[in-house]
Design a protein around this motif. Structure first.
Motif, short mmCIF file in Angstrom:
data_model
loop_
_atom_site.label_atom_id
_atom_site.label_comp_id
_atom_site.label_asym_id
_atom_site.label_seq_id
_atom_site.Cartn_x
_atom_site.Cartn_y
_atom_site.Cartn_z
N ALA A 173 0.84 -1.20 0.00
CA ALA A 173 0.00 0.00 0.00
C ALA A 173 0.87 1.24 0.00
N ILE A 174 0.49 2.21 -0.82
CA ILE A 174 1.12 3.53 -0.76
C ILE A 174 0.02 4.51 -0.40
N TYR A 175 0.27 5.24 0.67
CA TYR A 175 -0.78 6.02 1.32
C TYR A 175 -0.33 7.47 1.40
N VAL A 176 -1.17 8.37 0.93
CA VAL A 176 -0.82 9.79 0.96
C VAL A 176 -1.59 10.49 2.07
N THR A 177 -0.88 11.27 2.86
CA THR A 177 -1.55 12.10 3.86
C THR A 177 -0.66 13.30 4.17
N HIS A 178 -1.31 14.36 4.70
CA HIS A 178 -0.51 15.49 5.19
C HIS A 178 -0.51 15.48 6.71
N ASP A 179 -1.12 14.42 7.29
CA ASP A 179 -1.30 14.36 8.74
C ASP A 179 -0.21 13.47 9.35
N GLN A 180 0.66 14.09 10.08
CA GLN A 180 1.82 13.42 10.65
C GLN A 180 1.44 12.28 11.59
N GLU A 181 0.40 12.53 12.39
CA GLU A 181 -0.01 11.50 13.35
C GLU A 181 -0.60 10.28 12.62
N GLU A 182 -1.43 10.56 11.60
CA GLU A 182 -2.00 9.47 10.81
C GLU A 182 -0.87 8.65 10.16
N ALA A 183 0.10 9.34 9.61
CA ALA A 183 1.22 8.66 8.96
C ALA A 183 1.96 7.78 9.97
N MET A 184 2.23 8.32 11.15
CA MET A 184 2.99 7.54 12.13
C MET A 184 2.20 6.33 12.60
N SER A 185 0.87 6.48 12.71
CA SER A 185 0.08 5.41 13.31
C SER A 185 -0.05 4.19 12.39
N VAL A 186 0.00 4.37 11.09
CA VAL A 186 -0.28 3.23 10.20
C VAL A 186 0.92 2.70 9.43
N SER A 187 2.00 3.48 9.31
CA SER A 187 3.01 3.17 8.30
C SER A 187 4.11 2.23 8.78
N ASP A 188 4.58 1.38 7.85
CA ASP A 188 5.85 0.70 8.08
C ASP A 188 6.98 1.70 7.89
N ARG A 189 6.89 2.45 6.80
CA ARG A 189 7.87 3.51 6.57
C ARG A 189 7.17 4.74 6.02
N ILE A 190 7.83 5.87 6.19
CA ILE A 190 7.30 7.16 5.74
C ILE A 190 8.35 7.82 4.86
N ALA A 191 7.89 8.42 3.74
CA ALA A 191 8.75 9.33 2.99
C ALA A 191 8.20 10.74 3.22
N LEU A 192 8.99 11.57 3.85
CA LEU A 192 8.57 12.95 4.07
C LEU A 192 8.98 13.75 2.85
N MET A 193 8.00 14.44 2.22
CA MET A 193 8.28 15.20 1.00
C MET A 193 8.22 16.70 1.26
N ASN A 194 9.01 17.44 0.49
CA ASN A 194 9.02 18.90 0.59
C ASN A 194 9.43 19.45 -0.78
N HIS A 195 8.59 20.31 -1.35
CA HIS A 195 8.89 20.89 -2.67
C HIS A 195 9.28 19.84 -3.71
N GLY A 196 8.53 18.76 -3.79
CA GLY A 196 8.75 17.77 -4.82
C GLY A 196 9.89 16.80 -4.57
N ARG A 197 10.60 17.00 -3.47
CA ARG A 197 11.75 16.14 -3.19
C ARG A 197 11.52 15.34 -1.92
N LEU A 198 12.29 14.26 -1.78
CA LEU A 198 12.21 13.48 -0.55
C LEU A 198 13.11 14.13 0.49
N GLU A 199 12.52 14.49 1.60
CA GLU A 199 13.29 15.15 2.66
C GLU A 199 13.96 14.09 3.54
#
Ligand code: ATP
Ligand code: MG
Length: 330
Positions: free
Chosen positions: A187-213
């Protein structure tokens, strides 16, 4: 089939680099989240994987198979959108059957597969209903069933919970996670909610201005943010120049509010910071405090609620912080 490999993926709209040379590998069976502020390129990257937005450069592979030039309907992907995108004139069963009919699945197979998909999302027996007879949470489940019914290799979610109220968001996110785990689907899941991302993800890619932060497991990104942006996006933090903490080096450090305590309750050896409480928010389980230090900087602090604990605005206090929780950020 093995995971998803994204290499050098880019997409520009006019002068906006919506997705800028993204390299990413998502493992088979992983719950992977694209997290970031509005406009950072999450949807564009997801649509590139789905086949709705062509790449300007780079490639996307499912295992060995290059898919970025294939039309969307042969990519073996199920997608769930923010606004459900449920057809209002079709019944629930009609909505779920849609992708099967489009793929010319034999008529005799359709009924049982629709029922199976509805059962997976706790909507067994709802096939005859019309969309207007369902709640927001149920509509979103129809959208998930519709994505699952084609038995895709990958499920893509674009902010699937943002139209739901706060409580339902919390229960639906764990439902989605449990379903993904039980099916073992990537599954690839998009959200802008940090808590939602932390609660469900195996891993997170944090993006900023089109790039992976930063890419990592949730704890890692929270505890060891690499940059100031990551430290601030992944929850509340104190970003201070090390000098403000009495350290010599001119670097920025992140210190989470929960790494601070009152000096009386802190282990010996934690550095001390005298100050005064300038703001206070009692939120139930925790209290948030702003403490102004003698050098004028304000430290955010959070306390777990405790019986008999009284803190007042204006109170003079000495803080102490856990030095092992200072993270140098770039
Ligand atoms: N079809 C398009 N035409 C022109 N610009 C676009 C198009 N799609 C996206 N953009 C621009 O590309 C950038 C990234 O957009 P994208 O929708 O991927 O962001 P996002 O991270 O999904 O944001 P949000 O959280 O608001 O949904 C934005 O600046 C957006 O305005
Ligand atoms: Mg978006």
């Amino acid at each position: 089939m093995s995971g998803i490999v994204i290499a050098g993926a880019s997409r520009t709209f006019g002068t906006v680099r919506a997705v800028d040379r993204v390299d990413l590998t998502v493992e088979q069976g992983e719950f992977f989240t694209l997290l970031g502020p509005s406009g950072c390129g999450k949807t564009t990257l997801l649509r590139m994987i789905a086949g709705f937005t062509p790449l300007d450069a780079g490639e996307i592979r499912f295992g060995e198979r290059r898919i970025d030039r294939l039309p969307a309907h042969v990519r073996d992907i199920g997608m769930v959108f923010q606004n459900y995108a449920v057809f209002p004139t079709l019944s629930v069963a009609g909505n779920v059957a849609y992708g099967l009919k489009a793929r010319r699945v034999p008529a005799a197979e359709i009924g049982p597969r629709v029922e199976e998909a509805l059962a997976m999302v706790q909507l067994a027996g709802y096939g005859g209903r019309q969309p207007h007879e369902l709640s927001g949470g149920q509509l979103q489940r129809v959208a998930i069933a519709r994505a699952l019914v084609i038995r895709p290799h990958v499920l893509l979610f674009d902010e699937p919970l943002s139209n739901l109220d706060a409580r339902l968001r919390v229960s639906m996110r764990s439902e989605i996670r449990a379903l993904q785990k039980s099916l073992g689907i990537t599954a690839i899941y998009v959200t802008h909610d940090q808590e939602e991302a932390m609660s469900v993800s195996d891993r997170i890619a944090l993006m900023n201005h089109g790039r992976l932060e930063q890419v990592g497991v949730p704890e890692e990104i929270y505890r060891k943010p690499a940059t100031r942006f990551a430290a601030e996006f992944m929850g509340t933090t104190n970003l201070v120049e090390a000098r403000a903490l009495g350290l010599a080096a001119p670097v920025w450090v992140s210190l989470r509010p929960e790494a601070l305590r009152f000096a009386e309750e802190a282990p010996v050896g934690w550095p001390r910071l005298p100050g005064a409480v300038v703001a206070l928010e009692m939120l139930g389980p925790i209290t948030r405090l702003d403490v102004k230090l003698e050098n004028g900087s304000v430290m955010k602090m959070v306390l777990l609620d405790a019986p008999g604990q009284i803190v007042r605005e204006g109170q003079v206090v000495t803080l102490a912080y856990d030095p092992s929780r200072l993270t140098v950020v770039s």
